[in-house]
Design an enzyme around this catalytic site. Sequence first.
Site, short mmCIF file in Angstrom:
data_model
loop_
_atom_site.label_atom_id
_atom_site.label_comp_id
_atom_site.label_asym_id
_atom_site.label_seq_id
_atom_site.Cartn_x
_atom_site.Cartn_y
_atom_site.Cartn_z
N ASN A 128 -26.98 38.68 52.93
CA ASN A 128 -27.09 40.12 53.20
C ASN A 128 -27.31 40.32 54.68
O ASN A 128 -27.87 39.45 55.35
CB ASN A 128 -28.28 40.72 52.44
CG ASN A 128 -28.48 42.20 52.74
OD1 ASN A 128 -27.51 42.97 52.72
ND2 ASN A 128 -29.70 42.60 53.03
N LEU B 42 -37.13 41.20 48.07
CA LEU B 42 -36.25 42.05 48.89
C LEU B 42 -36.33 41.70 50.38
O LEU B 42 -37.43 41.67 50.94
CB LEU B 42 -36.71 43.49 48.68
CG LEU B 42 -35.68 44.58 48.59
CD1 LEU B 42 -34.58 44.23 47.62
CD2 LEU B 42 -36.35 45.87 48.18
N ARG C 143 -28.14 48.56 45.91
CA ARG C 143 -28.80 48.43 44.61
C ARG C 143 -29.59 47.12 44.57
O ARG C 143 -29.00 46.04 44.76
CB ARG C 143 -27.76 48.41 43.46
CG ARG C 143 -26.78 49.58 43.47
CD ARG C 143 -27.44 50.93 43.44
NE ARG C 143 -28.38 51.09 42.34
CZ ARG C 143 -29.26 52.09 42.26
NH1 ARG C 143 -29.32 53.00 43.19
NH2 ARG C 143 -30.07 52.16 41.22
N THR D 103 -32.78 36.46 48.09
CA THR D 103 -33.65 35.87 47.08
C THR D 103 -34.21 37.01 46.23
O THR D 103 -33.88 38.17 46.44
CB THR D 103 -34.81 35.09 47.73
OG1 THR D 103 -35.60 36.02 48.47
CG2 THR D 103 -34.30 33.99 48.63
N ARG E 165 -30.52 48.26 35.15
CA ARG E 165 -29.97 47.39 36.19
C ARG E 165 -29.26 46.18 35.60
O ARG E 165 -28.23 45.74 36.10
CB ARG E 165 -31.07 46.93 37.15
CG ARG E 165 -31.59 48.04 38.02
CD ARG E 165 -32.67 47.56 38.98
NE ARG E 165 -33.34 48.69 39.59
CZ ARG E 165 -33.00 49.27 40.74
NH1 ARG E 165 -32.00 48.79 41.44
NH2 ARG E 165 -33.65 50.30 41.21
N GLN F 215 -23.76 45.40 66.76
CA GLN F 215 -24.20 44.00 66.67
C GLN F 215 -24.03 43.45 65.26
O GLN F 215 -23.73 42.26 65.09
CB GLN F 215 -25.66 43.87 67.13
CG GLN F 215 -25.86 44.23 68.58
CD GLN F 215 -24.93 43.45 69.50
OE1 GLN F 215 -24.81 42.23 69.40
NE2 GLN F 215 -24.24 44.16 70.39
N HIS G 155 -29.27 42.95 57.16
CA HIS G 155 -30.30 43.98 57.10
C HIS G 155 -30.53 44.52 58.50
O HIS G 155 -30.64 43.73 59.44
CB HIS G 155 -31.59 43.38 56.51
CG HIS G 155 -32.70 44.36 56.40
ND1 HIS G 155 -32.74 45.32 55.41
CD2 HIS G 155 -33.81 44.55 57.15
CE1 HIS G 155 -33.82 46.05 55.56
NE2 HIS G 155 -34.49 45.61 56.61
#
Length: 181
Positions: free
Chosen positions: A93, A130, A77, A127, A51, A159, A95
Amino acid sequence: MRALVDSMTGDHPARCVLVASNDPIAAGLAHAAARGIPTAAVEHRPFQGDRAAFEAALLQPILAAAPDILCLAGFMRVLTPVFVQRFAGRMLNIHPSLLPRYPGLHTHQRALDAGDSVAGCTVHEVTQVLDDGPILGQATVPILPGDTAQDLADRVLVQEHRLYPAVLRRFASGDKTPLIL
Ligand code: NHR
């Protein structure tokens, strides 16, 4: 991604300086390129689970573009602490759940399995943990009798396309108070 890129016009406080993907055939790359936005594709597979090495490669076009804000959109990732620290407080992000419910994967099926009557999406700061950073906005949708995970995913996605641009606009103007749609 497309909703974000297309929102950054007129009096919007931000402009898109780069669209990067780990998938060279991602539709978002062509969409951005057609609008004159620089793009980068850095595949993770050749790095075979390293990674840090993948992120070092990904970082090159990002540093060249020198963004103030990073937005993950369908980026799958997990990012290492080193990468997250570099963009602390300026990486977002979206989610597909009402965090703190259902961090991680398969959120829609998990909401159905739990018998929930509402679902939704969350924009949060990224952060090291996850799907855990400060919440910047949420939008809800009803869960209807007979919904499949795909039905719910489709309803939430509508949405997501409203929420993320609205949150980015506020965030780019310095407003980190949560937006509830
Ligand atoms: N990285 C950090 N450090 N923190 C977050 O909050 C992150 C992140 C990287 C991505 C997006 C998140 C989502 O919206 C995201 C948030 C992928 C996985 C995952 O397990 C988890 C959460 C998210 C995205 N990825 C697997 C991996 O091994 C691969 C899964 C796959 O390819 O299908 O990296 O849901």
